[in-house]
Write an enzyme that holds these catalytic residues in place. Sequence first.
Site, PDB file in Angstrom:
ATOM      1  N   LEU A 179       1.312  -1.059   0.088  1.00 49.54           N
ATOM      2  CA  LEU A 179      -0.253   0.264   0.105  1.00 49.54           C
ATOM      3  C   LEU A 179       0.731   1.322  -0.425  1.00 49.54           C
ATOM      4  O   LEU A 179       2.250   1.147   0.228  1.00 49.54           O
ATOM      5  CB  LEU A 179      -0.920   0.229   1.170  1.00 49.54           C
ATOM      6  CG  LEU A 179      -1.662  -1.220   1.425  1.00 49.54           C
ATOM      7  CD1 LEU A 179      -2.504  -1.150   2.739  1.00 49.54           C
ATOM      8  CD2 LEU A 179      -2.588  -1.303   0.044  1.00 49.54           C
ATOM      9  N   PRO A 180       0.316   1.866   0.200  1.00 48.79           N
ATOM     10  CA  PRO A 180       0.766   3.264  -0.057  1.00 48.79           C
ATOM     11  C   PRO A 180       1.394   3.913   0.851  1.00 48.79           C
ATOM     12  O   PRO A 180       3.114   4.232   0.534  1.00 48.79           O
ATOM     13  CB  PRO A 180       0.044   4.723  -0.342  1.00 48.79           C
ATOM     14  CG  PRO A 180      -1.361   3.328  -1.717  1.00 48.79           C
ATOM     15  CD  PRO A 180      -1.169   3.143  -1.041  1.00 48.79           C
ATOM     16  N   THR A 214       6.366   0.592   1.815  1.00 52.10           N
ATOM     17  CA  THR A 214       7.376   1.627   2.907  1.00 52.10           C
ATOM     18  C   THR A 214       6.302   2.631   4.236  1.00 52.10           C
ATOM     19  O   THR A 214       5.786   3.360   2.957  1.00 52.10           O
ATOM     20  CB  THR A 214       8.337   2.698   1.667  1.00 52.10           C
ATOM     21  OG1 THR A 214       8.693   1.616   0.970  1.00 52.10           O
ATOM     22  CG2 THR A 214       9.579   3.162   2.647  1.00 52.10           C
ATOM     23  N   LYS A 244      15.300   0.896   4.765  1.00 54.33           N
ATOM     24  CA  LYS A 244      14.658   1.285   3.439  1.00 54.33           C
ATOM     25  C   LYS A 244      14.785   3.033   3.155  1.00 54.33           C
ATOM     26  O   LYS A 244      15.322   4.210   2.431  1.00 54.33           O
ATOM     27  CB  LYS A 244      12.983   0.842   3.076  1.00 54.33           C
ATOM     28  CG  LYS A 244      12.497   1.688   2.187  1.00 54.33           C
ATOM     29  CD  LYS A 244      12.800   1.079   0.848  1.00 54.33           C
ATOM     30  CE  LYS A 244      12.376   1.843  -0.528  1.00 54.33           C
ATOM     31  NZ  LYS A 244      12.088   1.410  -1.571  1.00 54.33           N
ATOM     32  N   LYS A 303       7.136  11.501   0.441  1.00 52.16           N
ATOM     33  CA  LYS A 303       6.851  11.018   1.751  1.00 52.16           C
ATOM     34  C   LYS A 303       7.891  10.033   2.355  1.00 52.16           C
ATOM     35  O   LYS A 303       8.095  10.338   3.527  1.00 52.16           O
ATOM     36  CB  LYS A 303       5.864   9.888   1.929  1.00 52.16           C
ATOM     37  CG  LYS A 303       5.103   8.992   2.551  1.00 52.16           C
ATOM     38  CD  LYS A 303       5.008   7.407   2.222  1.00 52.16           C
ATOM     39  CE  LYS A 303       5.995   6.209   1.268  1.00 52.16           C
ATOM     40  NZ  LYS A 303       5.237   4.950   0.861  1.00 52.16           N
TER      41      LYS A 303
HETATM   42  P1  NAD Z   1       0.502   2.584  -6.229  1.00 50.46           P
HETATM   43  O1  NAD Z   1      -0.076   3.798  -5.432  1.00 50.46           O
HETATM   44  O2  NAD Z   1       1.113   2.527  -7.408  1.00 50.46           O
HETATM   45  O3  NAD Z   1      -0.333   1.454  -5.582  1.00 50.46           O
HETATM   46  C1  NAD Z   1      -0.613   1.097  -4.518  1.00 50.46           C
HETATM   47  C2  NAD Z   1      -1.745   0.685  -4.672  1.00 50.46           C
HETATM   48  O4  NAD Z   1      -2.933   0.252  -3.411  1.00 50.46           O
HETATM   49  C3  NAD Z   1      -3.070   1.782  -5.430  1.00 50.46           C
HETATM   50  O5  NAD Z   1      -3.059   0.448  -6.558  1.00 50.46           O
HETATM   51  C4  NAD Z   1      -3.719   1.284  -4.487  1.00 50.46           C
HETATM   52  O6  NAD Z   1      -5.435   1.591  -5.127  1.00 50.46           O
HETATM   53  C5  NAD Z   1      -3.754   0.295  -3.599  1.00 50.46           C
HETATM   54  N1  NAD Z   1      -4.504   0.594  -2.046  1.00 50.46           N
HETATM   55  C6  NAD Z   1      -4.856   2.154  -1.375  1.00 50.46           C
HETATM   56  N2  NAD Z   1      -4.966   1.150  -0.029  1.00 50.46           N
HETATM   57  C7  NAD Z   1      -5.770   0.185  -0.283  1.00 50.46           C
HETATM   58  C8  NAD Z   1      -6.559  -0.652   0.569  1.00 50.46           C
HETATM   59  N3  NAD Z   1      -7.255  -0.106   2.069  1.00 50.46           N
HETATM   60  N4  NAD Z   1      -7.321  -1.455   0.296  1.00 50.46           N
HETATM   61  C9  NAD Z   1      -6.707  -2.017  -0.827  1.00 50.46           C
HETATM   62  N5  NAD Z   1      -5.657  -1.697  -1.803  1.00 50.46           N
HETATM   63  C10 NAD Z   1      -5.002   0.030  -1.255  1.00 50.46           C
HETATM   64  O7  NAD Z   1       1.535   2.480  -5.010  1.00 50.46           O
HETATM   65  P2  NAD Z   1       3.165   2.234  -5.805  1.00 50.46           P
HETATM   66  O8  NAD Z   1       4.116   2.500  -6.376  1.00 50.46           O
HETATM   67  O9  NAD Z   1       3.107   0.570  -5.976  1.00 50.46           O
HETATM   68  O10 NAD Z   1       4.139   1.873  -4.024  1.00 50.46           O
HETATM   69  C11 NAD Z   1       3.697   1.172  -3.128  1.00 50.46           C
HETATM   70  C12 NAD Z   1       4.217   0.903  -1.881  1.00 50.46           C
HETATM   71  O11 NAD Z   1       6.189   0.544  -2.375  1.00 50.46           O
HETATM   72  C13 NAD Z   1       5.146   2.319  -1.464  1.00 50.46           C
HETATM   73  O12 NAD Z   1       4.909   2.478  -0.228  1.00 50.46           O
HETATM   74  C14 NAD Z   1       5.842   2.966  -1.992  1.00 50.46           C
HETATM   75  O13 NAD Z   1       6.964   4.018  -1.307  1.00 50.46           O
HETATM   76  C15 NAD Z   1       6.646   1.903  -2.077  1.00 50.46           C
HETATM   77  N6  NAD Z   1       7.372   1.504  -3.152  1.00 50.46           N
HETATM   78  C16 NAD Z   1       7.463   1.750  -4.613  1.00 50.46           C
HETATM   79  C17 NAD Z   1       8.619   1.464  -5.113  1.00 50.46           C
HETATM   80  C18 NAD Z   1       8.168   2.089  -6.412  1.00 50.46           C
HETATM   81  O14 NAD Z   1       9.419   2.151  -7.665  1.00 50.46           O
HETATM   82  N7  NAD Z   1       6.366   2.105  -7.153  1.00 50.46           N
HETATM   83  C19 NAD Z   1       9.567   1.324  -5.643  1.00 50.46           C
HETATM   84  C20 NAD Z   1       9.558   0.528  -3.726  1.00 50.46           C
HETATM   85  C21 NAD Z   1       9.220   1.095  -2.887  1.00 50.46           C
END
Ligand code: NAD
Length: 297
Positions: A65-66, A96, A171, A246
């Site tokens: 999740l975000p 994260t 992280k 964030k």
């Molecule tokens: P994103 O916003 O693309 O995906 C998050 C998903 O969670 C969305 O599809 C949203 O609809 C869903 N969501 C939110 N609340 C929810 C709930 N209560 N129930 C079900 N689904 C829910 O974000 P992301 O890029 O996939 O990142 C996710 C995590 O990974 C974050 O914490 C980010 O910091 C970390 N991260 C991202 C990357 C990257 O390159 N994108 C790399 C490493 C770590």
Amino acid sequence: MKKIAFIGLGNMGLPMARNLLKAGHELKVFDLVQAAVDELVAEGAKAANDAHDAVAGVDLVVSMLPASRHVEGLYLGDDGLLAFIRAGTLVLECSTISPDAARKVHARAKALGIDLLDAPVSGGTAGAAAGTLTFMVGGDGKTLEKARPVLAAMGKNIFHAGPEGAGQVAKVCNNQVLAVQMIATAEAMALGVANGLDPSALAEIMRQSSGGNWVLERYNPWPGVMANAPASNGYQGGFMAELMAKDLGLAQEAAQLTQNSTPMGALALQLYKMLLKQGKGRQDFSVVQQLFIEPEA
Ligand code: NAD
């Protein structure tokens, strides 16, 4: 093979879930965005009606999740998911979030007899798709050994960072370095191009010289230098600037607690806040390039 609930199918979660499917696991998936659920159902996953439905009868839960508030909202409270997950289930929380929020979720899980690990990742969307993520794991070492085969279907390097919350500490330290590298690279690219250099030539010279870094290797912020980088795709996909802001905020919080001096992290956070004010928060974090010069796409 395990029955796995996967919650959060965004830029990272969707390809991670896909790799679990490919490894032969049975998946129940849930996201607030139906299109993401539909995409995985077409590939063999089962759709859950909600998060509670997703965790019913599974051996293992993965969430991606975000931010902290989403994770606390999902797992904690009277109606939170932990109260509905049966004891002995393994939960891999891969988002994260703040180390403190992770410790809160750990404490509640422990009280209910649920094995939980904080397991944030590094490697970006390309690493998620290729199954080569790095996992930084916080929690009990024996629980990590149980989780290892499932983590190995999504990642290549699996580190035990330490006890509860330690994965999150590792992280935020890593992402502070990444943000500073990205900003330094964008600044240098703009300087070189403004002084007449070809962006691809400059990128290659720096990549092979002492300024070489992960951003120059895999994620150049200048459009057209790397065909697969988000910069060459209108800064779409990848890792959103608002998520980097964030993470930099989480690093500052951690520094505050221990009275550490983190001037580079603080400046990086301020620059990302400027991008957010310009309405670029949902673009890839390499869009920081545009603070220095607007490259022609
Ligand atoms: P994103 O916003 O693309 O995906 C998050 C998903 O969670 C969305 O599809 C949203 O609809 C869903 N969501 C939110 N609340 C929810 C709930 N209560 N129930 C079900 N689904 C829910 O974000 P992301 O890029 O996939 O990142 C996710 C995590 O990974 C974050 O914490 C980010 O910091 C970390 N991260 C991202 C990357 C990257 O390159 N994108 C790399 C490493 C770590």
